[in-house]
Scaffold this motif. Structure first.
Motif, mmCIF file in Angstrom:
data_model
loop_
_atom_site.group_PDB
_atom_site.id
_atom_site.type_symbol
_atom_site.label_atom_id
_atom_site.label_comp_id
_atom_site.label_asym_id
_atom_site.label_seq_id
_atom_site.Cartn_x
_atom_site.Cartn_y
_atom_site.Cartn_z
ATOM 1 N N GLY A 104 0.690 -1.160 0.038
ATOM 2 C CA GLY A 104 -0.115 0.163 -0.022
ATOM 3 C C GLY A 104 0.793 1.209 -0.073
ATOM 4 N N ASP A 105 0.233 2.376 -0.554
ATOM 5 C CA ASP A 105 1.018 3.610 -0.459
ATOM 6 C C ASP A 105 1.400 4.216 0.824
ATOM 7 O OD1 ASP A 105 0.671 3.518 -3.357
ATOM 8 O OD2 ASP A 105 -1.349 5.051 -3.113
ATOM 9 N N ALA A 106 0.723 3.852 1.751
ATOM 10 C CA ALA A 106 1.219 4.485 3.074
ATOM 11 C C ALA A 106 2.525 3.954 3.517
ATOM 12 C CB ALA A 106 0.007 4.211 4.080
ATOM 13 N N LEU A 107 2.419 2.649 3.274
ATOM 14 C CA LEU A 107 3.851 1.988 3.893
ATOM 15 C C LEU A 107 4.882 2.189 2.840
ATOM 16 C CD1 LEU A 107 4.954 -0.080 6.063
ATOM 17 C CD2 LEU A 107 4.043 -1.947 4.621
ATOM 18 N N ILE A 108 4.705 2.568 1.509
ATOM 19 C CA ILE A 108 5.605 2.966 0.642
ATOM 20 C C ILE A 108 6.090 4.267 1.019
ATOM 21 C CG2 ILE A 108 6.153 3.887 -1.747
ATOM 22 C CD1 ILE A 108 3.968 1.564 -2.788
ATOM 23 N N GLY A 109 5.309 5.329 1.418
ATOM 24 C CA GLY A 109 5.932 6.627 1.527
ATOM 25 C C GLY A 109 6.489 6.474 2.800
ATOM 26 N N LYS A 110 6.104 5.961 3.845
ATOM 27 C CA LYS A 110 6.675 5.567 5.201
ATOM 28 C C LYS A 110 8.175 5.179 5.015
ATOM 29 C CE LYS A 110 7.243 5.511 9.774
ATOM 30 N NZ LYS A 110 7.202 6.600 10.320
ATOM 31 N N HIS A 111 8.274 3.964 4.117
ATOM 32 C CA HIS A 111 9.867 3.564 4.426
ATOM 33 C C HIS A 111 10.708 4.391 3.351
ATOM 34 C CE1 HIS A 111 10.460 -0.058 6.346
ATOM 35 N NE2 HIS A 111 9.326 0.129 6.579
ATOM 36 N N PHE A 112 10.229 4.803 2.244
ATOM 37 C CA PHE A 112 11.131 5.611 1.465
ATOM 38 C C PHE A 112 11.357 7.212 2.015
ATOM 39 C CE2 PHE A 112 12.145 9.096 -2.041
ATOM 40 C CZ PHE A 112 13.136 7.998 -2.615
ATOM 41 N N LEU A 113 10.578 7.549 3.012
ATOM 42 C CA LEU A 113 10.755 8.755 3.617
ATOM 43 C C LEU A 113 11.620 8.518 5.186
ATOM 44 C CD1 LEU A 113 7.624 10.557 2.678
ATOM 45 C CD2 LEU A 113 9.829 10.933 1.814
ATOM 46 N N ILE A 156 0.595 2.793 10.754
ATOM 47 C CA ILE A 156 2.085 3.066 9.824
ATOM 48 C C ILE A 156 2.278 4.789 10.069
ATOM 49 C CG2 ILE A 156 2.651 3.650 7.510
ATOM 50 C CD1 ILE A 156 1.014 1.068 6.614
ATOM 51 N N GLU A 157 1.174 5.650 10.238
ATOM 52 C CA GLU A 157 1.543 6.934 10.078
ATOM 53 C C GLU A 157 1.601 7.379 11.592
ATOM 54 O OE1 GLU A 157 -1.650 8.953 7.831
ATOM 55 O OE2 GLU A 157 -0.800 8.269 6.180
ATOM 56 N N GLY A 158 1.463 6.530 12.448
ATOM 57 C CA GLY A 158 1.520 6.553 13.934
ATOM 58 C C GLY A 158 2.933 6.229 14.379
ATOM 59 N N ASP A 159 2.974 5.398 15.302
ATOM 60 C CA ASP A 159 4.446 5.182 16.050
ATOM 61 C C ASP A 159 4.786 3.710 15.164
ATOM 62 O OD1 ASP A 159 6.686 4.506 17.654
ATOM 63 O OD2 ASP A 159 5.591 4.439 19.499
ATOM 64 N N TYR A 160 5.335 3.660 14.092
ATOM 65 C CA TYR A 160 5.078 2.606 13.225
ATOM 66 C C TYR A 160 6.089 1.557 13.706
ATOM 67 C CZ TYR A 160 6.925 0.195 9.160
ATOM 68 O OH TYR A 160 7.236 -0.907 8.122
#
Lengths: 234, 234, 234, 234
Positions: C209-218, D137-141
């Motif tokens: 999913g996009d949320a996890l992509i963005g999280k890891h790239f950033l 994901i956007e919280g405390d991942y």
């Protein structure tokens, strides 16, 4: 052979296993037998290969009694013992969890004979045993493992196909010499790798024909063998 | 070339095979020919690579007679001999059981030309021979193996596609020099690996187009080649 | 940077390729650019990695003229040149025929984004170019190869996805530093290996999913990155 | 344990990861806990394994406060912390991106229990977590990553199956000792490789039976274990 020669040969063969890429962690063991005396040497259980010395090897007789050695023999010892009794022509047994051969054992599928590399070592598909019954598993498990191997070889000459896959477990190989038993374990893993790739290219690949199987096996084995050098040269 | 130079070049090339990851156990051999003299040097049968010395190499003439050497030549010698006679432009023949190439040979499938790595070496799919007949297997087997290779190359320039897969057996490669023959064996194994993976991603992958095949092959071969350095620099 | 620093950095990076397992034979090259001066250093064509010395590196300007060096530049030089012009933010370009990435290029399939290892380096699937036309192949082939890459990146920020697969050929990667460009080539090959295996387990695996992509790239890139050590410590 | 012993043991275990073939680049980390003191040592973020020294290890308490160390802890630190709190019997946690285990995590599939190699280490299939929500994901991942692991182990004894696959990410393993946690990471990768190959041979392979699972797990674990040597010998 005296005990110390048996132990040295056994130790050296066990140390070869990781060098040949055949074992991960401590998943494998070699035994070396002296059928005339009814004894064999085997790796101790759970000891790292690079720490093995000849005196670590455990000498066991064909009735399963430890004759010499301070360490526990490999937990697979009764399987080796069963094979020495069931296949009188063999001098050595090798057990590994080499990954490609294990994959066929886990899939419950024999290794089909697809090419001359296979036929140079094994005169037919490498068989897989039946599953053990719950009674066999809960009873004398390692001995019963040997039993299903011997049962599977009814009608097969053990030195024509010196390898088997124990279902859900992995390969055992053997040979008329320790060197041949280890070489058969290497060849089995190579052949299993080639077979997995062959099936991935063409899942319905038929086995090779009998004429070519016989030709290659007999190029290397038996009276008419012409591979390698005459014995007095090598 | 005199015998000793031929033997040295042949010995060195055979020792390269395991260093290149192309052979397991003793499954492979290189020959180096002197077509002007009608002779070639070849690995002896069943000798470990790390023990080979130049004087172990066997010199054989194009009629199959051993001219010099105490050891038996490789059992595959007649196949090499057939190729030297059938493909006059070649200087060296390499036979291996490299695993990815063997997988295609066992599957009875040519290696499709999927990319520029392939086209840099082979100007089309790498062909697979027909199966030998029982008569050919039971007759002069290794010579007949050479025959089916030459038969398969009817209409193909051997140096355009310097490799073949013998069905149920494995690859032979060749070249205008010993170095090229060995490099072709390496390239073949790499290309076969890439092809297996390509097919696993997309089983119906089409071959690449002719324009790109020609472009890449001719970047490296022939008068218009522009890959590498001019001959007077290297 | 002066020429000699550029050549040293370029030579060292080229020598890293085989050490990282990214190249077979001579299939790969690295260039290091100095965009302010409009020049770059690149590997010479067809020279073995272990023989490379800094003075072998060829300095070329962004118009394709050789500025310094006695050897021919890599035949892929015009592709590198096109990328330096098309992607102004990059400092280095790496080209390999690493096997797993090539397999996707040959299959004509992008590398799907299946996991965080991928997203740590590439913020989306790794794209594959269209096939070149016959006219492009027969024209200025290597320059046109760069053109289809730049065309494919319309709408993509090159440093968000610093890698591409040239159809029927193989991968190019780049980076804001030479070290990053080489690391991206390594990561690409690892990610391609993981993707092949993922598809073999479950062919219809959906992308992450996009949320996890963005999280890891950033986590690793940009102002909010918190992976690694602060710049003043390392 | 004092801080320095904890750091030494942790440093040594982290340096083992590349030696065991478990990590590419810097994708992996080991922590070593002292549950009685409520602290653990962990690898610093983004530092190359061959440069690690014991004083680089960061000591963190179970509330997430850095107790000792100048470097940033691994970005995965909160996941390790969550596991130490959730699984009180463990002494060490290992996280890698080992490729075969990652492939199952990316495919979103548990590793089925196909053979005795698996059952020697894991008393059932190796589970895969659910996907994290966008909020998680956007919280405390990294803490939430630990949470979904603990959630997945509801009803499973963590030392019966000392491994998990975090969906779209990769494996975590643990153990009653640091050595066991690392060995479990090695075993997981081996078992995943065997499972991929098993599925490629026979996609519908059934899991092995419960009797054989119990037999093999209990040969090595618990009161009735008989694999290896008695504790007073080794």
């Amino acid at each position: 052979m005296n005990y110390e020669d048996l132990r040295s040969e056994c130790c050296e063969a066990n140390r070869l296993l990781p060098a040949c890429g055949l074992v991960d962690l401590t998943f494998g063991n070699v035994s070396v037998g002296d059928p005339a005396k009814g004894i064999f040497a085997i790796k101790p259980s759970g000891v790292a290969y690079d720490q093995l010395v000849p005196t670590d090897m455990v000498i066991v007789d064909f009735d399963g009694r430890v004759i010499k050695g301070k360490l526990r023999p490999s937990s697979d010892m009764p399987t080796h013992r069963r094979l020495f009794i069931g296949f009188p022509g063999i001098r050595s047994v090798v057990h590994t969890h080499s990954r490609n051969a294990v994959a066929f054992a886990q899939a419950g599928r024999e290794i089909p004979i697809f090419g001359t590399t296979h036929a140079d070592y094994f005169r037919g598909p490498v068989p897989v045993t039946r599953a053990l019954t719950t009674g066999e598993i809960e009873g004398d498990y390692e001995w019963e493992t040997g039993n299903v191997i011997v049962e599977r070889f009814a009608g097969i000459e053990p030195l024509d196909i010196p390898a088997v896959l124990v279902r859900n477990h992995g390969p055992f190989t053997w040979g008329g010499s320790t060197g041949k038993a280890v070489e058969n374990a290497q060849a089995l893993e190579i052949v299993a790798d080639m077979a997995i790739k062959t099936l991935s290219i063409h899942p319905a690949t038929p086995p090779m024909g009998d004429a070519l199987i016989g030709k290659h096996f007999l190029r290397k084995h038996g009276k008419s063998a012409y591979y390698g050098q005459p014995a007095d040269i090598v």
